[in-house]
Motif scaffolding. Structure first.
Motif, PDB file in Angstrom:
ATOM      1  N   ASN A  67       0.777  -1.232   0.000  1.00  0.00           N
ATOM      2  CA  ASN A  67       0.000   0.000   0.000  1.00  0.00           C
ATOM      3  C   ASN A  67       0.813   1.289   0.000  1.00  0.00           C
ATOM      4  O   ASN A  67       0.240   2.370  -0.016  1.00  0.00           O
ATOM      5  CB  ASN A  67      -0.937   0.006   1.218  1.00  0.00           C
ATOM      6  N   SER A  68       2.111   1.208   0.003  1.00  0.00           N
ATOM      7  CA  SER A  68       2.937   2.397   0.196  1.00  0.00           C
ATOM      8  C   SER A  68       2.718   3.460  -0.870  1.00  0.00           C
ATOM      9  O   SER A  68       2.792   4.659  -0.570  1.00  0.00           O
ATOM     10  CB  SER A  68       4.411   2.024   0.261  1.00  0.00           C
ATOM     11  N   ASN A  69       2.446   3.092  -2.082  1.00  0.00           N
ATOM     12  CA  ASN A  69       2.322   4.078  -3.162  1.00  0.00           C
ATOM     13  C   ASN A  69       1.089   4.960  -3.045  1.00  0.00           C
ATOM     14  O   ASN A  69       1.100   6.093  -3.505  1.00  0.00           O
ATOM     15  CB  ASN A  69       2.332   3.388  -4.522  1.00  0.00           C
ATOM     16  N   GLN A  70       0.015   4.444  -2.461  1.00  0.00           N
ATOM     17  CA  GLN A  70      -1.216   5.227  -2.411  1.00  0.00           C
ATOM     18  C   GLN A  70      -1.596   5.694  -1.007  1.00  0.00           C
ATOM     19  O   GLN A  70      -2.565   6.420  -0.855  1.00  0.00           O
ATOM     20  CB  GLN A  70      -2.389   4.455  -3.039  1.00  0.00           C
ATOM     21  N   LEU A  71      -0.844   5.306   0.027  1.00  0.00           N
ATOM     22  CA  LEU A  71      -1.186   5.725   1.387  1.00  0.00           C
ATOM     23  C   LEU A  71      -1.082   7.235   1.546  1.00  0.00           C
ATOM     24  O   LEU A  71      -0.074   7.843   1.181  1.00  0.00           O
ATOM     25  CB  LEU A  71      -0.272   5.059   2.413  1.00  0.00           C
ATOM     26  N   LEU A  82      14.059  -3.101  21.814  1.00  0.00           N
ATOM     27  CA  LEU A  82      15.013  -2.078  21.406  1.00  0.00           C
ATOM     28  C   LEU A  82      15.978  -2.584  20.342  1.00  0.00           C
ATOM     29  O   LEU A  82      16.341  -1.841  19.433  1.00  0.00           O
ATOM     30  CB  LEU A  82      15.800  -1.580  22.624  1.00  0.00           C
ATOM     31  N   ASN A  83      16.373  -3.853  20.429  1.00  0.00           N
ATOM     32  CA  ASN A  83      17.308  -4.374  19.437  1.00  0.00           C
ATOM     33  C   ASN A  83      16.643  -4.604  18.076  1.00  0.00           C
ATOM     34  O   ASN A  83      17.323  -4.854  17.093  1.00  0.00           O
ATOM     35  CB  ASN A  83      18.004  -5.647  19.934  1.00  0.00           C
ATOM     36  N   ASP A  84      15.313  -4.501  17.984  1.00  0.00           N
ATOM     37  CA  ASP A  84      14.604  -4.631  16.709  1.00  0.00           C
ATOM     38  C   ASP A  84      14.301  -3.286  16.067  1.00  0.00           C
ATOM     39  O   ASP A  84      13.735  -3.230  14.975  1.00  0.00           O
ATOM     40  CB  ASP A  84      13.273  -5.370  16.908  1.00  0.00           C
ATOM     41  N   ILE A  85      14.684  -2.195  16.712  1.00  0.00           N
ATOM     42  CA  ILE A  85      14.334  -0.875  16.187  1.00  0.00           C
ATOM     43  C   ILE A  85      14.975  -0.622  14.827  1.00  0.00           C
ATOM     44  O   ILE A  85      14.393   0.045  13.973  1.00  0.00           O
ATOM     45  CB  ILE A  85      14.680   0.249  17.201  1.00  0.00           C
ATOM     46  N   ASP A  86      16.159  -1.191  14.577  1.00  0.00           N
ATOM     47  CA  ASP A  86      16.786  -1.029  13.267  1.00  0.00           C
ATOM     48  C   ASP A  86      15.972  -1.689  12.167  1.00  0.00           C
ATOM     49  O   ASP A  86      15.851  -1.151  11.073  1.00  0.00           O
ATOM     50  CB  ASP A  86      18.211  -1.593  13.266  1.00  0.00           C
ATOM     51  N   ILE A  87      15.407  -2.852  12.459  1.00  0.00           N
ATOM     52  CA  ILE A  87      14.539  -3.530  11.487  1.00  0.00           C
ATOM     53  C   ILE A  87      13.311  -2.673  11.227  1.00  0.00           C
ATOM     54  O   ILE A  87      12.897  -2.479  10.086  1.00  0.00           O
ATOM     55  CB  ILE A  87      14.132  -4.926  12.003  1.00  0.00           C
ATOM     56  N   PHE A  88      12.735  -2.141  12.286  1.00  0.00           N
ATOM     57  CA  PHE A  88      11.565  -1.282  12.159  1.00  0.00           C
ATOM     58  C   PHE A  88      11.879  -0.068  11.283  1.00  0.00           C
ATOM     59  O   PHE A  88      11.152   0.253  10.357  1.00  0.00           O
ATOM     60  CB  PHE A  88      11.105  -0.849  13.553  1.00  0.00           C
ATOM     61  N   CYS A  89      12.977   0.599  11.562  1.00  0.00           N
ATOM     62  CA  CYS A  89      13.343   1.804  10.812  1.00  0.00           C
ATOM     63  C   CYS A  89      13.704   1.491   9.367  1.00  0.00           C
ATOM     64  O   CYS A  89      13.432   2.294   8.468  1.00  0.00           O
ATOM     65  CB  CYS A  89      14.509   2.511  11.489  1.00  0.00           C
ATOM     66  N   SER A  90      14.287   0.339   9.108  1.00  0.00           N
ATOM     67  CA  SER A  90      14.659  -0.003   7.736  1.00  0.00           C
ATOM     68  C   SER A  90      13.444  -0.144   6.827  1.00  0.00           C
ATOM     69  O   SER A  90      13.538   0.060   5.621  1.00  0.00           O
ATOM     70  CB  SER A  90      15.499  -1.283   7.706  1.00  0.00           C
ATOM     71  N   LEU A  91      12.291  -0.474   7.391  1.00  0.00           N
ATOM     72  CA  LEU A  91      11.075  -0.559   6.583  1.00  0.00           C
ATOM     73  C   LEU A  91      10.746   0.787   5.949  1.00  0.00           C
ATOM     74  O   LEU A  91      10.226   0.861   4.837  1.00  0.00           O
ATOM     75  CB  LEU A  91       9.889  -1.005   7.428  1.00  0.00           C
ATOM     76  N   TYR A  92      11.041   1.860   6.637  1.00  0.00           N
ATOM     77  CA  TYR A  92      10.669   3.185   6.169  1.00  0.00           C
ATOM     78  C   TYR A  92      11.710   3.797   5.248  1.00  0.00           C
ATOM     79  O   TYR A  92      11.413   4.734   4.521  1.00  0.00           O
ATOM     80  CB  TYR A  92      10.365   4.093   7.360  1.00  0.00           C
ATOM     81  N   ASN A  93      12.909   3.246   5.237  1.00  0.00           N
ATOM     82  CA  ASN A  93      13.940   3.751   4.335  1.00  0.00           C
ATOM     83  C   ASN A  93      13.684   3.321   2.896  1.00  0.00           C
ATOM     84  O   ASN A  93      14.190   3.940   1.970  1.00  0.00           O
ATOM     85  CB  ASN A  93      15.330   3.273   4.773  1.00  0.00           C
TER      86      ASN A  93
END
Length: 109
Positions: A67-71, A82-93
């Protein structure tokens, strides 16, 4: 056909919902992706408005990928380590965000 769905607690109307098609859902507000998966065995691919508590980073990735193109509005609630925050942030990059994004993170050690 339904284009808007809002659920804030566990729904007890499963038989009624079975009569509707949610493939063209454009606006979704929900309390839990686990509840969503129990109700519907689909990933909506036409969402313009998504505000949901995601029960896992994988769920978050599935919904955003399709859905990223039309959101136009994205509200993310998620609990992660806390150690998963990099995975979380990489989704948005991966995406070019031009619209409103709201994060509600519950980070745990």
């Amino acid at each position: 056909m339904v284009d808007f769905l809002r659920f804030l607690s566990t729904l007890r109307i499963y038989p009624t919902l079975a009569n509707y098609s949610f493939e063209n859902l454009s606006r979704l507000i929900g309390c839990s992706t686990i509840t969503f998966w129990k109700l519907f065995n689909i990933i909506p691919k036409y969402l313009t408005f998504l505000h949901m508590f995601f029960d896992s980073i994988n769920d978050l990735n599935y919904f955003i990928y399709f859905n990223s193109n039309q959101l136009k509005s994205l509200g993310v609630g998620i609990q992660c380590q806390l150690n998963d925050i990099d995975i979380f942030c990489s989704l948005y990059n991966k995406y070019q965000w031009k619209r409103l994004i709201q994060f509600n993170l519950n980070l745990q050690d």
